[in-house]
Design a protein around this motif. Structure first.
Motif, PDB file in Angstrom:
ATOM      1  N   GLU A 706       0.828  -1.199   0.000  1.00  0.00           N
ATOM      2  CA  GLU A 706       0.000   0.000   0.000  1.00  0.00           C
ATOM      3  C   GLU A 706       0.867   1.256   0.000  1.00  0.00           C
ATOM      4  N   GLU A 707       1.923   1.258   0.828  1.00  0.00           N
ATOM      5  CA  GLU A 707       2.830   2.406   0.854  1.00  0.00           C
ATOM      6  C   GLU A 707       3.530   2.578  -0.487  1.00  0.00           C
ATOM      7  N   TYR A 708       3.952   1.476  -1.063  1.00  0.00           N
ATOM      8  CA  TYR A 708       4.673   1.554  -2.331  1.00  0.00           C
ATOM      9  C   TYR A 708       3.801   2.143  -3.426  1.00  0.00           C
ATOM     10  N   LEU A 709       2.536   1.737  -3.459  1.00  0.00           N
ATOM     11  CA  LEU A 709       1.626   2.249  -4.481  1.00  0.00           C
ATOM     12  C   LEU A 709       1.370   3.740  -4.310  1.00  0.00           C
ATOM     13  N   LYS A 710       1.310   4.220  -3.063  1.00  0.00           N
ATOM     14  CA  LYS A 710       1.115   5.652  -2.820  1.00  0.00           C
ATOM     15  C   LYS A 710       2.311   6.449  -3.319  1.00  0.00           C
ATOM     16  N   TRP A 711       3.520   5.923  -3.086  1.00  0.00           N
ATOM     17  CA  TRP A 711       4.706   6.611  -3.611  1.00  0.00           C
ATOM     18  C   TRP A 711       4.662   6.652  -5.134  1.00  0.00           C
ATOM     19  N   GLY A 712       4.167   5.589  -5.736  1.00  0.00           N
ATOM     20  CA  GLY A 712       4.075   5.554  -7.183  1.00  0.00           C
ATOM     21  C   GLY A 712       3.156   6.609  -7.737  1.00  0.00           C
ATOM     22  N   GLU A 713       2.103   6.980  -6.996  1.00  0.00           N
ATOM     23  CA  GLU A 713       1.193   8.018  -7.453  1.00  0.00           C
ATOM     24  C   GLU A 713       1.901   9.363  -7.540  1.00  0.00           C
ATOM     25  N   ARG A 714       2.900   9.572  -6.669  1.00  0.00           N
ATOM     26  CA  ARG A 714       3.665  10.824  -6.697  1.00  0.00           C
ATOM     27  C   ARG A 714       4.854  10.744  -7.652  1.00  0.00           C
ATOM     28  N   GLY A 715       5.091   9.547  -8.238  1.00  0.00           N
ATOM     29  CA  GLY A 715       6.180   9.399  -9.200  1.00  0.00           C
ATOM     30  C   GLY A 715       7.554   9.385  -8.571  1.00  0.00           C
ATOM     31  N   TYR A 716       7.643   9.057  -7.289  1.00  0.00           N
ATOM     32  CA  TYR A 716       8.950   9.041  -6.635  1.00  0.00           C
ATOM     33  C   TYR A 716       8.973   7.931  -5.579  1.00  0.00           C
ATOM     34  N   TYR A 717      10.026   7.114  -5.631  1.00  0.00           N
ATOM     35  CA  TYR A 717      10.207   6.033  -4.654  1.00  0.00           C
ATOM     36  C   TYR A 717      11.445   6.345  -3.822  1.00  0.00           C
ATOM     37  N   PRO A 718      11.299   6.453  -2.521  1.00  0.00           N
ATOM     38  CA  PRO A 718      12.440   6.837  -1.678  1.00  0.00           C
ATOM     39  C   PRO A 718      13.479   5.729  -1.612  1.00  0.00           C
ATOM     40  N   PRO A 719      14.726   6.102  -1.345  1.00  0.00           N
ATOM     41  CA  PRO A 719      15.767   5.078  -1.178  1.00  0.00           C
ATOM     42  C   PRO A 719      15.591   4.369   0.165  1.00  0.00           C
ATOM     43  N   LEU A 720      16.219   3.202   0.272  1.00  0.00           N
ATOM     44  CA  LEU A 720      16.211   2.465   1.533  1.00  0.00           C
ATOM     45  C   LEU A 720      17.170   3.108   2.514  1.00  0.00           C
ATOM     46  N   ARG A 721      17.162   2.642   3.745  1.00  0.00           N
ATOM     47  CA  ARG A 721      18.025   3.228   4.776  1.00  0.00           C
ATOM     48  C   ARG A 721      19.500   3.074   4.444  1.00  0.00           C
ATOM     49  N   ASN A 722      19.839   2.005   3.735  1.00  0.00           N
ATOM     50  CA  ASN A 722      21.248   1.809   3.364  1.00  0.00           C
ATOM     51  C   ASN A 722      21.626   2.541   2.073  1.00  0.00           C
TER      52      ASN A 722
END
Length: 800
Positions: A706-722
């Motif tokens: 669900e979180e991933y799909l919301k980021w996709g709506e904004r066209g940006y996927y955040p990097p992981l902690r590493n």
């Protein structure tokens, strides 16, 4: 420029240069490789520019024709005129070409056959003259009696009937050829005499050609034959030889399939009465209703495979029950039914056998029917979570290097004696297939069989009646928890193979001593059975690598063994393959194989399908397809890629549906920790929703679908902690293309999970899918993928 250069290519020229500026449909420029090289000064400017393509004679054109003096043009035109179009239509203008030079009139009446005949006679005269000058040397070289020369020439008729046999030992080079010609001529003389092939019979007068042999000089028989053929062709009287007639000629007896025939597999046939089968299998039924003497021609537990005269064993499975398919089996010709439930059958069934458990007796019935073939083979069983397939190929090659006919039963395919391949249905097939395969091997002379032994095969008694001689343990990590439930049950199932090792004189064990469970496997069966240990960390191992060199091209290992040190250079890449190599060496030591055969056998295996398989389409980065589908296998794979010096690792990985859910977040965590970029995707989802599988995997990094799909709506996927990046594509071929599009020079793109598999299980059907083909197709369009901006727009690398 629309100008197009055209030329006629000589028969010996094989080089083609494509005109890059010509239209797509235009024919390429053909290089006249047999023409003399024009002087450099002749390669000047033309109306279209300089000649920019390089070739052996500097006479190819890209946009314009070579400008050369008239004298050279005439020489060129005499051989193959080159036309240059100056019109916009792109077609040659014959008016622009130099006229061809006129040939000599004196040769116009001479046919090409006359020229051939004259040239052959001239060459023969030269040979005869040289032979006359050096007759003594020639005849002495082939050990002919010089003193008997006159007598030999005076008895030519006797020689024709009894051709002289000439010994050709110690005769070399041209002298040897002279002797061979003499033998052939003698044989030809005898043949022509027997067949009465004389010139008079053909009705063609043999008139000597001017300048040839005189009227008083007798022609050799082979000369007569040659001249007859030439004259017949010249007059148009030559009879065409039908290719079919030649092939039908008994003398034309060339067998091009000798090797294939010797390697063909012959299927054995078996028949046995019901009473004999039950006695040999030592099966005590609850009830037998019918004819105990009913003849059985085969055993099946799959109703789809039943044929007339078969015994059908009704076995309950995971998703269905064989008892439900009884009617289908009977309709296809089953004459004996073995069941564990009360059943009703038709009149054409000769006997019904009722037992407590059909699954447990299936292996015994199959082994007895096929004559207990495993007892007639040297059988090597390999068990463990990872490394079984590669190790099996190494062992197969090692035994073949020892000169033994070897079969293989494994995940990728089944082999009978070398390269006779049968598509595999699973790592360890059902009990009937195992026994039938081994019976076929025995029937065809197989001496050794190498077999991958899965935990399923052991737990389900598929190998209950298989007599193993050598047990091999590679490693034990998490897998198949959907079936075994606990790690203890999984290890116990694997240990069944080693519990068969009870004869200290015949049986052997090979164990990876680096694995924390090694002692358990060593302790199974008879503790006095000899054990050969191997490992990379424990220096007490019997087989231990003293030096390891890894690269993306080869693996070099210096191995210490009880029989001495050996050096191995293998095309199998990565540290995990070093373990596989050590496993094969340990088995070789256990069976006392010569060290040179061990090395040769291992080095013969350059690659195993779907195991660290490199896909090369001349791209600037590495693409690797691997079967790694467990947490440990994936971890080892990515460690190996990193160790080989990849600048970035881009990994595509998924998890199977209706399988161990517990490993899904573990797999994602390993992939994201050890890859710069990770793309999660589907891998045999079966009847499970791919998005639910991906949601389980995302839990490994603390995300949800669900979180991933919301980021996709904004066209940006955040990097992981590493700092690494993670993307999700539930359609596998899209994920593969995206990973290929991201590849840059020095990177490594890893496609994990399927390896050699050529299907994707979606719902209840297998749909064709091959990671290797998808990679090759994407690599052929990698420039288009880059141009589309997929790697920068759809999948951003850095924070905005």
């Amino acid at each position: 420029s629309s100008k197009l250069t055209m030329g006629l290519c000589s028969p010996t020229s094989a080089l083609l240069c494509a005109a890059s500026s010509a239209p797509a449909a235009a024919a390429p420029c053909l290089i006249l490789s047999t023409l003399p090289h024009p002087p450099r000064s002749f390669l000047g400017k033309s109306s279209g520019g300089f000649c920019s393509l390089s070739c052996p004679n500097q006479f190819c054109c890209k946009q314009a024709c070579v400008a050369s003096p008239t004298s050279y043009s005439r020489r060129l035109a005499a051989v193959a005129p080159c036309f240059v179009s100056s019109s916009k239509s792109g077609f040659p203008n014959p008016a622009d070409a130099d006229p061809p030079e006129v040939g000599d009139e004196e040769h116009e009446s001479t046919t090409k056959f006359d020229k051939v005949r004259q040239e052959s006679q001239r060459m023969r005269r030269q040979q005869e003259e040289e032979y006359a000058r050096k007759k003594d040397v020639f005849r002495q070289a082939i050990e002919l009696d010089l003193e008997g020369e006159e007598e030999e020439e005076g008895n030519e008729d006797i020689e024709e009937k009894n051709p002289e046999i000439i010994k050709l030992q110690d005769v070399k080079d041209d002298i040897f050829l002279t002797a061979v010609n003499r033998v052939v001529a003698s044989t030809t003389n005898g043949f022509k005499s027997s067949e009465q092939l004389k010139s008079e019979a053909s009705g063609i007068p043999l008139t000597p050609v001017e300048g040839g042999k005189g009227q008083d000089e007798e022609l050799e028989p082979e000369e007569i034959s040659d001249l007859e053929g030439i004259i017949a062709l010249d007059r148009g009287n030559a009879k065409e030889v039908d290719e079919d007639d030649v092939l039908a000629d008994p003398s034309f007896d060339l067998d091009f399939d000798i090797e294939d025939k010797s390697d063909q597999v012959e299927e054995p046939s078996f028949k046995m009465s019901l009473s004999e089968l039950l006695d040999d299998a030592r099966v005590v039924p609850i009830l037998v209703d019918g004819d105990m003497d009913a003849e059985i021609t085969g055993i099946q537990h799959d109703s789809r495979q039943v044929s007339t005269g078969n015994m059908f064993v009704c076995c309950p499975g995971f998703s269905t029950d064989g008892h439900l398919y009884l009617a289908e089996a009977v309709e296809k010709g089953a004459v004996v039914i073995v069941a564990s439930k009360e059943i009703s059958v038709k009149e054409n069934v000769k006997a019904v056998v009722l037992v407590e458990d059909t699954v447990s007796i299936l292996s015994a019935l199959a082994a007895a029917f096929y004559g207990n073939p495993s007892q007639k083979l040297t059988l090597v069983g390999i068990t463990g979570t990872n490394g079984k397939t590669t190790t099996s190929y190494l062992l197969k090659s090692m035994y073949e290097a020892m000169g033994l006919k070897t079969g293989l039963i494994g995940t990728i395919a089944y082999y009978i004696n070398g390269n006779n391949k049968i598509e595999a249905s699973g790592t360890t097939p059902d009990a009937v297939t195992i026994q039938k395969l081994m019976a076929t091997m025995v029937h065809n002379g197989t001496e050794v069989c190498v077999m991958e032994v899965s935990s399923h095969g052991l737990a389900l008694d598929r190998c209950k009646e298989v007599d193993f001689d050598i047990a091999v343990f590679t490693n034990l990590t998490r897998d198949h928890m959907d079936f075994h439930k606990t790690d203890g049950e999984y290890m116990k199932a694997k240990g069944r193979l080693f519990s068969k090792m009870v004869d200290s004189n015949r049986h052997r064990k090979a164990v990876n001593i680096d694995d924390p469970n090694a002692s358990y496997f060593i302790g199974q069966g008879n503790p006095h059975v000899p054990v050969v240990t191997f490992g990379m960390e424990n220096m007490k191992a019997d087989v231990f690598p003293l030096e390891v060199k890894l690269s993306l091209f080869e693996t070099e290992v210096l191995v210490r063994t009880p029989g001495g040190n050996i050096e191995i250079s293998s095309g199998l890449l990565g540290r995990h393959n070093v373990y596989n190599i050590l496993t094969a060496v340990a088995v070789g030591i256990a069976v006392e194989a010569p060290l040179e055969n061990i090395v040769r056998g291992i080095e013969e295996v350059d690659a195993v399908s779907g195991r660290f398989e490199l896909i090369d389409e001349e791209q600037a980065f590495a693409v690797i397809v691997d079967y790694a589908h467990t947490p440990d296998a994936l971890s080892r794979l990515l460690d190996t890629v990193r160790e080989c010096g990849a600048r970035r690792i881009i990994t595509v990985v998924g998890c199977g549906g209706e399988r161990d859910r517990g490993k899904r977040p573990i797999m994602a965590k390993i992939a994201t920790d050890k890859s710069d970029v990770c793309i999660l995707t589907s891998d045999n989802p079966r009847t499970e929703d791919p998005l639910y599988i991906l949601d389980d995997m995302l839990a490994g990094v603390g995300w949800t679908m669900e979180e991933y799909l919301k980021w996709g709506e904004r066209g940006y996927y955040p990097p992981l902690r590493n700092g690494h990046r993670l993307f999700v594509y539930d359609i596998r071929n899209i994920a593969v293309r995206a990973a290929i599009a991201m590849g840059e020079e020095g990177d490594a793109v890893v496609i994990a999970g399927k390896g050699h598999e050529t299907y994707q299980i979606i719902g209840g059907t297998n749909q064709y899918f091959d990671d290797r083909e998808e990679c090759r197709e994407a690599l052929q369009h990698v420039d288009e993928l880059h141009a589309a901006g997929i790697d920068t727009r759809e999948f951003p690398w850095r924070l905005p």
